[in-house]
Design a protein around this motif. Structure first.
Motif, PDB file in Angstrom:
ATOM      1  N   TYR A 248      -9.010  -1.346  -3.263  1.00  0.00           N
ATOM      2  CA  TYR A 248      -8.726  -1.796  -1.892  1.00  0.00           C
ATOM      3  C   TYR A 248      -9.867  -2.628  -1.313  1.00  0.00           C
ATOM      4  CZ  TYR A 248      -7.856  -1.967   3.079  1.00  0.00           C
ATOM      5  OH  TYR A 248      -7.695  -2.433   4.358  1.00  0.00           O
TER       6      TYR A 248
ATOM      7  N   CYS B 137      -0.021   4.385   1.606  1.00  0.00           N
ATOM      8  CA  CYS B 137      -0.838   5.274   2.424  1.00  0.00           C
ATOM      9  C   CYS B 137      -0.096   6.589   2.686  1.00  0.00           C
ATOM     10  CB  CYS B 137      -1.195   4.607   3.744  1.00  0.00           C
ATOM     11  SG  CYS B 137      -2.110   3.064   3.549  1.00  0.00           S
TER      12      CYS B 137
ATOM     13  N   ALA C 132      -9.769  -6.375   0.066  1.00  0.00           N
ATOM     14  CA  ALA C 132      -9.774  -6.505   1.523  1.00  0.00           C
ATOM     15  C   ALA C 132     -11.032  -7.196   2.033  1.00  0.00           C
ATOM     16  CB  ALA C 132      -9.630  -5.133   2.170  1.00  0.00           C
TER      17      ALA C 132
ATOM     18  N   LEU D 176       0.843  -1.197   0.000  1.00  0.00           N
ATOM     19  CA  LEU D 176       0.000   0.000   0.000  1.00  0.00           C
ATOM     20  C   LEU D 176       0.881   1.250   0.000  1.00  0.00           C
ATOM     21  CD1 LEU D 176      -2.861  -0.972   2.473  1.00  0.00           C
ATOM     22  CD2 LEU D 176      -3.100  -0.513   0.027  1.00  0.00           C
TER      23      LEU D 176
ATOM     24  N   SER E 230     -13.956   3.350  -2.996  1.00  0.00           N
ATOM     25  CA  SER E 230     -12.796   3.221  -3.885  1.00  0.00           C
ATOM     26  C   SER E 230     -12.160   4.584  -4.154  1.00  0.00           C
ATOM     27  CB  SER E 230     -13.198   2.558  -5.202  1.00  0.00           C
ATOM     28  OG  SER E 230     -14.168   3.323  -5.880  1.00  0.00           O
TER      29      SER E 230
ATOM     30  N   SER F 211      -4.381   5.899  -0.525  1.00  0.00           N
ATOM     31  CA  SER F 211      -3.482   4.744  -0.538  1.00  0.00           C
ATOM     32  C   SER F 211      -3.133   4.263  -1.943  1.00  0.00           C
ATOM     33  CB  SER F 211      -4.110   3.576   0.244  1.00  0.00           C
ATOM     34  OG  SER F 211      -4.234   3.893   1.610  1.00  0.00           O
TER      35      SER F 211
ATOM     36  N   ALA G 264      -4.902   2.902  -4.135  1.00  0.00           N
ATOM     37  CA  ALA G 264      -5.445   1.553  -4.334  1.00  0.00           C
ATOM     38  C   ALA G 264      -6.959   1.627  -4.503  1.00  0.00           C
ATOM     39  CB  ALA G 264      -5.092   0.663  -3.143  1.00  0.00           C
TER      40      ALA G 264
ATOM     41  N   TYR H 293      -4.913  -5.448   2.353  1.00  0.00           N
ATOM     42  CA  TYR H 293      -4.861  -5.442   0.886  1.00  0.00           C
ATOM     43  C   TYR H 293      -4.149  -6.714   0.440  1.00  0.00           C
ATOM     44  CZ  TYR H 293      -4.335  -3.171  -3.742  1.00  0.00           C
ATOM     45  OH  TYR H 293      -4.395  -2.831  -5.082  1.00  0.00           O
TER      46      TYR H 293
ATOM     47  N   SER I 286      -9.932   5.261  -1.069  1.00  0.00           N
ATOM     48  CA  SER I 286      -8.744   4.407  -1.040  1.00  0.00           C
ATOM     49  C   SER I 286      -7.771   4.770  -2.158  1.00  0.00           C
ATOM     50  CB  SER I 286      -9.130   2.931  -1.140  1.00  0.00           C
ATOM     51  OG  SER I 286      -9.787   2.636  -2.357  1.00  0.00           O
TER      52      SER I 286
END
Length: 301
Positions: free
Chosen positions: A176, A68, A180, A66, A164, A171, A173, A139, A167
């Motif tokens: 994600y 972040c 997840a 990730l 989404s 991050s 992503a 993730y 994220s």
């Protein structure tokens, strides 16, 4: 155990599935094939059922799948800090932590080096008498998690975002939640019922962490509703965290450049209690402190 080193050649261990030959280049995780770690020591800041009365035997691996922007461990997750160690040394570290009184072996952000870690666990398994904890950002690919079945006793994943868009922004992503949400269900399938020992320490099960972010209480609330509606009752614990502190690149996102307000956290907490998600831990607002980040000084490696 089957040789897993070929998994580094066209790497698809994490949802990035970058396909990099990590023998010759670094993946999105920032790592090649070496086991790189920044700290291996007793850690007292996990949830009480993992770290009280002796501490968790935490091994912080360098690199992360990730990105972040607020990562509190950014110096190792994205900054490259860490020391390359041999598989033999990693096995020694696990046993040294057990000898020091660790209540578990806490593998922190280990997905990108699993092909190297699993053979180590095979070798030390006869001598390791404490649970193995898999501490990750959530993730994860289900296919990779299945490699861990029989090795991991306790899963400690984050479930960070529902949206989404959120994220992607924080991050990098956008997929994600797609990954997840499937990952935590696979973890629960593997672990089954939650089990504590006579001291109240978690020895088997799944403990899902969610940290409330500034300005994102509605995303947190949507995530809690999903958990209530989709995860099996009483087969997992929750840790609802208020400890967000603006680290790393958070100042580049004005809405993140502050701590969570009492109002924001309480709205999320009230929702969790309303939904009956009270099996686990609800963090005090005073927990937002920088000293919860350990020094990454290569201790123990």
């Amino acid at each position: 155990m089957t040789d897993l080193s070929n998994l580094y050649k066209n790497c698809t261990l994490c949802p990035r599935m970058c396909g990099v030959d990590r023998y010759h280049d670094h993946g999105v995780c920032g790592q090649g094939t070496d086991i790189t770690a920044a700290r291996a020591a007793l850690h007292f800041w996990e949830e009480p059922c993992l770290s009280k009365d002796g501490g968790s035997g935490a091994v912080f691996f360098s690199g992360c799948t990730l990105k972040c922007c607020f990562c509190q461990n950014y110096s190792i997750s994205q900054g490259g800090l860490g020391k390359s160690i041999s598989p033999e040394r990693l096995g020694e570290i696990f046993l040294e932590l057990q000898e020091k009184g660790a209540r578990n072996i806490d593998l922190i952000t280990a997905t990108h080096v699993l092909p190297s870690i699993l053979p180590v666990l095979d070798k030390v398994k006869p001598y390791l008498h404490i649970p193995v904890v898999y501490n990750c950002g959530g993730y994860e690919r289900v296919e990779t998690l299945r490699m861990l079945e029989g090795y991991v006793d306790v899963y400690l994943p984050d479930l960070k975002y529902f949206s989404s868009e959120v994220s992607k922004r924080y991050s990098a992503a956008p997929d994600y939640f797609q990954y997840a949400s499937e990952a935590v269900q696979e973890m629960i399938r593997q672990c089954g019922e939650t089990v504590f020992d006579r001291d109240g320490m978690l020895v088997r099960g799944v403990l899902i962490r969610h940290m409330v972010l500034p300005g994102q209480k509605e995303d947190s609330i949507r995530l809690l509703h999903w958990m209530k509606e989709n995860l099996p009752e009483k087969k997992w614990l929750i840790s609802l965290m208020s400890q967000y502190t603006p680290f790393f690149r958070a100042k580049e996102f004005p809405e993140l450049n502050r701590r969570v307000t009492t109002y924001e956290y309480n709205k999320v907490l009230d929702t969790a209690l309303y939904l009956g998600l009270d099996q686990g831990y609800m963090q005090e607002r005073s927990s937002a402190k920088e000293e919860y980040t350990p020094p990454f000084d290569l201790e123990g490696v």
